[in-house]
Design a protein around this motif. Structure first.
Motif, PDB file in Angstrom:
ATOM      1  N   TYR A 136      -9.453  28.998-112.134  1.00  0.00           N
ATOM      2  CA  TYR A 136      -8.611  30.036-112.200  1.00  0.00           C
ATOM      3  C   TYR A 136      -8.252  30.357-113.488  1.00  0.00           C
ATOM      4  CZ  TYR A 136      -8.841  29.062-107.029  1.00  0.00           C
ATOM      5  OH  TYR A 136      -8.896  28.946-105.606  1.00  0.00           O
ATOM      6  N   ARG A 146     -10.652  34.185-109.987  1.00  0.00           N
ATOM      7  CA  ARG A 146     -11.199  33.020-109.376  1.00  0.00           C
ATOM      8  C   ARG A 146     -12.668  32.966-109.783  1.00  0.00           C
ATOM      9  NH1 ARG A 146     -14.311  31.058-105.203  1.00  0.00           N
ATOM     10  NH2 ARG A 146     -13.610  29.089-104.071  1.00  0.00           N
ATOM     11  N   LEU A 151      -8.484  38.619-108.339  1.00  0.00           N
ATOM     12  CA  LEU A 151      -7.552  37.999-106.788  1.00  0.00           C
ATOM     13  C   LEU A 151      -6.734  39.140-106.989  1.00  0.00           C
ATOM     14  CD1 LEU A 151      -7.049  34.437-107.509  1.00  0.00           C
ATOM     15  CD2 LEU A 151      -8.504  35.255-105.869  1.00  0.00           C
ATOM     16  N   ARG A 153      -3.727  39.265-103.571  1.00  0.00           N
ATOM     17  CA  ARG A 153      -3.182  39.036-102.554  1.00  0.00           C
ATOM     18  C   ARG A 153      -2.598  40.045-101.729  1.00  0.00           C
ATOM     19  NH1 ARG A 153      -1.109  34.257 -99.494  1.00  0.00           N
ATOM     20  NH2 ARG A 153      -0.338  35.575 -97.472  1.00  0.00           N
ATOM     21  N   GLU A 206      -4.669  32.896-102.827  1.00  0.00           N
ATOM     22  CA  GLU A 206      -5.790  33.449-102.197  1.00  0.00           C
ATOM     23  C   GLU A 206      -5.572  33.693-100.456  1.00  0.00           C
ATOM     24  OE1 GLU A 206      -9.600  32.734-103.371  1.00  0.00           O
ATOM     25  OE2 GLU A 206      -9.320  30.785-104.097  1.00  0.00           O
TER      26      GLU A 206
END
Length: 273
Positions: A136, A146, A151, A153, A206
């Motif tokens: 990460y 990642r 990423l 969210r 994640e």
């Protein structure tokens, strides 16, 4: 620092962590000899892997960018080193084995972490999870990744009774611990955590968890993951709403990490009673 040099820095630090892990940490996983696990404080252990990996990582980070290194094990030997976070324009933070108790017990939930702090703010961070080969990284204002994949969210849409969270209440008074446990029953599932911030923070980034409440916030534990979460769209802030910054040990306590601002506000309201 230009865009190209920033990219090189991000890649080089990731390489440093993975290589130090391969050299000093992974060969000792489930293979620590007698005398290679020591107690450095009541209830806290350190291994030869922690110490050797920190030496390797610190040397190579200074070669990459010659600024002070605040490493967990170096600070354990000389607590004054952590003041560099307040006095120096730039500092490396290093946690050579995050989740040492897991590592020493042969559990795979451990990580190797570093971050770069400028003027008191985390501007870049890295988390290497050796057991799964997962890397990460996050850069302030540029995003979180990642294994090279961005990423992002999404905001939480489930009702609170389905939310999943961690309550790290080990360092709280028993009465406050019980109060928090009782308040948290409105959420779907809460548990005590995985004993490794480098495993826990990515679960928020994640989408596997909606929130985490930490109490003790040592900078090498929380600087990397906090940036990962905020750059993926989440929030990492003190309970008064102040954004997290990596303070030396002995600074403010209490840190709430959540998937998005609305989730953060709701969890704080519930846990505040």
């Amino acid at each position: 620092m230009g865009e190209g040099s920033t990219t090189v820095l991000m890649e080089k630090v990731a390489e440093i962590l993975a290589e130090a892990s391969a050299e000093a940490v992974e060969p000792r996983f489930r293979a620590l000899a007698a005398g290679e696990v020591m107690e450095k404080a009541p209830g806290e252990v350190v291994t030869v892997a922690d110490r050797e990996a920190e030496v390797i990582i610190s040397r190579r980070l200074r070669e990459l960018l010659p600024v002070p290194v605040v490493g967990e094990e170096a600070v354990a030997a000389d607590p004054a080193l952590a003041r560099a976070l307040l006095t120096e324009p730039a500092v490396w933070l290093v946690d050579p084995v995050d989740g040492t108790s897991n590592f020493a017990a042969g559990k795979p939930d451990y990580a190797v972490m570093a971050s770069l702090v400028r003027s008191g703010r985390t501007v870049a961070s890295w988390i290497w999870q050796p057991a799964t080969g997962t890397a990460y990284a996050a850069e302030l204002g540029a995003g979180a990744w990642r294994n090279g994949h961005r990423l992002a969210r999404p905001p939480v849409t489930d009702p609170a009774e389905k939310w999943r969270g961690i309550l790290k209440s080990r360092f709280l008074e028993p009465s406050e611990h019980h109060r928090l446990q009782s308040a948290a029953t409105v959420f779907g599932r809460t548990f005590g955590g995985l004993s490794a911030a480098g495993i826990e923070y990515p679960l928020v980034a994640e989408g596997d968890l909606e929130f985490i409440l930490y109490w003790r916030t040592l900078p090498w534990d929380h600087s990397p993951g906090s940036l990962l979460v905020t750059e993926s769209g989440g929030v990492s802030a003190r309970l008064d709403g102040t954004p997290y910054v990596p303070d030396p040990p002995g600074g403010p306590e209490g840190l709430l990490v959540a998937a998005d601002p609305a989730t953060w506000e709701h969890v704080r309201t519930v846990l505040a009673g």
